[in-house]
Design an enzyme around this catalytic site. Structure first.
Site, short mmCIF file in Angstrom:
data_model
loop_
_atom_site.label_atom_id
_atom_site.label_comp_id
_atom_site.label_asym_id
_atom_site.label_seq_id
_atom_site.Cartn_x
_atom_site.Cartn_y
_atom_site.Cartn_z
N THR A 281 2.53 -1.50 1.64
CA THR A 281 1.40 -1.00 0.53
C THR A 281 0.10 -1.03 1.26
O THR A 281 0.02 -1.50 2.52
CB THR A 281 1.31 -2.17 -0.54
OG1 THR A 281 0.84 -3.38 -0.09
CG2 THR A 281 2.67 -2.40 -1.24
N ASP A 282 -0.73 -0.55 0.78
CA ASP A 282 -2.34 -0.76 1.01
C ASP A 282 -2.70 -2.17 0.70
O ASP A 282 -2.05 -2.97 -0.02
CB ASP A 282 -2.99 0.35 0.55
CG ASP A 282 -4.53 0.58 1.38
OD1 ASP A 282 -4.75 -0.34 2.23
OD2 ASP A 282 -5.21 1.52 1.09
N TYR A 283 -3.83 -2.55 0.97
CA TYR A 283 -4.43 -3.71 0.85
C TYR A 283 -4.41 -4.46 -0.40
O TYR A 283 -4.83 -3.62 -1.39
CB TYR A 283 -5.88 -3.77 1.40
CG TYR A 283 -6.38 -5.13 1.95
CD1 TYR A 283 -6.48 -5.49 3.09
CD2 TYR A 283 -6.80 -6.11 0.78
CE1 TYR A 283 -7.21 -6.57 3.48
CE2 TYR A 283 -7.38 -7.30 1.12
CZ TYR A 283 -7.75 -7.80 2.62
OH TYR A 283 -8.17 -8.69 2.83
N ALA A 285 -2.41 -3.83 -2.93
CA ALA A 285 -2.07 -2.61 -3.78
C ALA A 285 -1.20 -2.92 -5.09
O ALA A 285 -1.08 -2.49 -5.91
CB ALA A 285 -1.54 -1.60 -3.14
#
Ligand code: BGC
Length: 753
Positions: A281-283, A285
């Protein structure tokens, strides 16, 4: 014939060798996973950050202890051999199963040697060059202990208000796809287990560049047809090139955030595209899906795991709830097993099980980082990325014999040259324009005035400085302005060096107005009143609105944030030791009201017609952009002969040869990017007025002519139709060739069944 068989046999041997390797890997991982507890499997899905600046409100804590307990799969933001060794030691010496860690980092446009920001690099229209920059970035990053980069960022972007346009390759799916592939190849090479290759991570999957109103992290909503044809191709190209990992985006798609979107992560990515790496995932997310309104911590964890997310960046939702989600039956054990296996496979492919210290070598760093050849590539890339937007009466190149005043807060600036997302880059190692001029011509050759503070707006300056903007205010605006005007008056020609700060583009850096800041604009107006010719050099991370500048400046050079060697590159271009060849990969609008504006738009049912009110247009601004996609001047000029097609129609596997002669008609040797576009005139769904399908860079001596040839086949005419089938439709097509998306030669042909 014999040769053909040799190729077939070689391929068969390679396939067999791969299958053997895969089965060895599978056996190894299966036997390791048999020893793992559920907690340890979930631990592999955890990616904390340690040791550097962060991009979200949550920080990772107690990471070393978690590594010891086998609760960490990889870390990011830790680099240098010493720091990486310390954490890898804990993993392979103190954890029960001694599973090595992945070490990730945002190596975006170079690692220590910084290249132009990605938007700038894409303006080179040179995938081979970009591949070399990614190769160098991998060489340096791996010498710094890293084995995984969160790059390439391939989000198609049509809205320059969005700060992250600086991180991608602009608005076009074809150019974006070529660059995506080049970057993956550059990072990963042909063998991930080599100590100087690193794993790529395609991001942000998907459609992040279409956030409404250009506001970062905002909602995205689009039709499948647009998605498939215009936004998804670069992600797919990166996956096809073998990218080892994919990062989810922050936005929603069809009302479901990417990190919970099973259609996106499983049906499309894995089943349709055949992706076999892992998804991170992104940070935070997953955590952010609580704010999206998808449920509580447990619920969003369940959604993410079941959608096909393998690794949770920073949020620790999997770590805190994964075990219980499996035990309570909300997430099948098979889902966690599959995620864990994919992460272990990545480690295996990187060679970390064979040698967890493979990327940790203090000596290599000394030999490989910021070496002369790497700096030379940085300069070459900077030169090839800069775009000449205007050059009235051959105002450029400058002659060093003239009295020249360099004016502006970016003339001597180093801090901003490396742009945003240059985590391990040291701005003090970047060469400013002023130092480059001194190196080239000796000290005291030119006049200088700062002219204005980079940012006078107090609130903006404060927020930029909170994130290491280092924006100083030396003197009052009046003092600076007076001094600048006096300096300009003594000169034959003024070079104004203005633009944004590095922090004004990149993540969380959306702007609603994308012109020069007021104080910089005031400076330009004052300089204009002196009557001196003015060359404007711009450093910025997005298309800007430059209508006044275009009318009033004699020349404009778009220099982006061009990295470690930005200064020498600008100096060479300004004085004609190099000739500009960059072409815009993103449209420059006349004003913000035109945004989103892009060349591959639809015709509409009422295309603009001069003098007819009820056609698509504005009352207050033309439809055309200030500078179109593909645009960029040279010190020389190129003329295009008429288009020649070898056939008037093609069918089946036939190819159409498109050729024309390009001539360098000016006074300098130069390089032109010859661009080929098509238009499908009638379709079962509406088709764009132009679509880029090919380009070639041609270097021509002054006076030289060359025939440029393109080949078009049926595959180049295919698109996703209303049923999302990839197919070409028989009928009339136009083909256009030119030096930008607007000034083209055209011809027609038919596709027949
Ligand atoms: C960004 C990503 C980046 C990640 C890790 C996020 O805030 O959106 O592009 O890779 O942080 O630093």
């Amino acid at each position: 014939m014999a040769k053909k068989w040799l190729v077939v046999i070689t391929i068969m041997i390679a396939v067999q060798a791969n299958a053997q390797q895969d089965s060895k890997m599978n056996q190894f991982i299966s036997s390791l996973m048999q020893k793992m507890t559920l907690e340890e499997k979930v631990g592999q899905l955890n990616l904390p950050s340690i040791g550097f600046d962060v991009t979200g409100p949550i920080l990772s804590e107690g990471v070393e202890d978690k590594i010891k307990k086998g609760l960490v799969g990889g870390v990011f933001n830790t680099y240098t051999p010493a720091a990486v060794r310390k954490l890898q030691d804990i993993a392979v010496k103190e954890s029960r199963l001694k599973i090595p860690l992945l070490f990730g980092f945002d190596v975006i446009h170079g690692h220590r040697t910084i290249f132009p920001i990605s938007l700038g690099l894409s303006a080179s229209w040179d995938p081979a060059l970009i591949e070399r920059t990614a190769r160098v970035a991998a060489d340096e990053a791996s010498a710094d202990g890293l084995n995984w980069t969160f790059s390439p960022m391939v989000d198609i972007a049509r809205d320059p208000r969005w700060g992250r346009v600086s991180e991608g390759s602009g608005e076009d799916p074809y150019l974006g796809s070529r660059i995506a592939k080049a970057m993956v190849q550059g990072y990963q090479g042909n063998d991930l287990s080599k100590d100087n290759t690193i794993m790529a991570c395609v991001k942000h999957f998907a459609l992040y560049g279409a956030s409404e109103a250009g506001r970062d992290y905002n909602t995205v909503d689009m039709s499948r047809v647009r998605m498939y044809n215009e936004y998804l191709p670069p992600y797919k190209a990166a996956v096809n090139a073998g990218a080892g990992s994919v990062m989810t985006s922050f936005n929603e798609i069809d009302g479901v955030p990417a990190s919970a979107n099973k259609w996106l992560l499983t049906d499309l990515l894995r089943k349709q595209w055949g992706f076999n790496g892992f998804v991170v995932t992104d940070y935070t997310a997953i955590t952010e899906m609580i704010a999206h309104g998808m449920g509580d911590e447990k619920k969003v964890g369940e959604l993410a795991l079941n959608a096909g997310v393998d690794m949770d960046m920073v949020g620790e939702i999997f770590l805190n709830h994964g075990v219980e989600l499996v035990r309570s039956g909300r997430v099948p054990m098979a889902q966690v097993d599959a995620a864990c296996r994919r992460i272990l496979e990545a480690k295996y492919k990187l060679g970390l099980f064979a040698d967890p210290y493979r990327y940790i070598n203090e000596e290599r760093g000394k030999e490989r980082i910021m070496t002369a050849d790497k700096l030379a590539l940085s300069k070459e890339a900077a030169i090839k990325s800069m775009v000449l937007l205007k050059n009235a009466n051959q105002a450029l190149p400058l002659s060093a014999g003239k009295k020249i005043a360099f004016i502006g807060p970016l003339v001597k600036d180093q801090r901003n040259l490396i742009g945003s997302w240059s985590g391990a880059g040291e701005w003090k190692k970047a060469t400013s324009l002023w130092s480059a001029l001194e190196q080239k011509f000796g000290a005291n050759k030119f006049l200088y005035a700062k002219g204005c503070n980079l940012v006078d707006d107090e609130a903006l300056r404060k927020s930029l400085n909170e994130h290491d903007g280092q924006i100083a205010t030396d003197a009052t605006p009046e003092q600076l302005l007076n001094e600048a005007v006096q300096t300009a008056q003594q000169a034959d020609v003024v070079v104004a060096v203005l633009g944004e700060t590095a922090g004004m583009s990149g993540e969380a850096a959306s702007r609603s107005m994308i012109g020069l800041l007021n104080n910089q604009s005031d400076l330009l107006h004052a300089l204009k009143k002196t009557g001196k010719p003015i060359i404007l050099v711009l450093m910025n991370g997005r298309p800007l609105t430059l209508e006044w500048e275009d009318k009033n400046m004699d020349a404009i050079l778009e220099a982006w944030f061009s990295g470690t060697q930005a200064g020498p590159a600008m100096a060479d271009l300004l004085f004609g030791d190099a000739n500009p060849s960059g072409k815009l990969s993103m449209t420059f609008p006349r004003n913000v009201g035109q945004v989103p504006i892009y060349y591959n738009a639809k015709n509409t049912g009422r295309p603009f017609t001069e003098g007819q009110k009820y056609t698509t247009q504005y009352l207050d601004v033309p439809n055309s952009p200030l500078y179109p996609f593909g645009y960029g001047l040279s010190y020389t000029t190129f003329s295009y002969g008429d288009l020649k097609l070898n056939k008037t129609s093609i069918s089946g596997n036939e190819k159409l040869q498109v050729s024309l002669t390009v001539t360098n008609t000016g006074n300098y040797d130069g390089t032109e990017t010859v661009q080929l576009y098509i238009r499908d005139l009638v379709g079962t769904i509406t088709r764009p007025v132009k679509e880029l399908k090919g380009f070639q860079k041609v270097s021509l001596k002054k006076g030289e002519s060359r025939e440029v040839n393109f080949t078009l086949g049926v595959d180049d005419l295919k698109f996703y139709n209303g049923n999302l089938q990839w197919a070409a439709e028989p009928g009339e097509f136009k083909v256009f060739v030119g030096g930008n998306s607007q000034e083209v030669k055209e011809a027609g042909f038919r596709l027949v069944r």
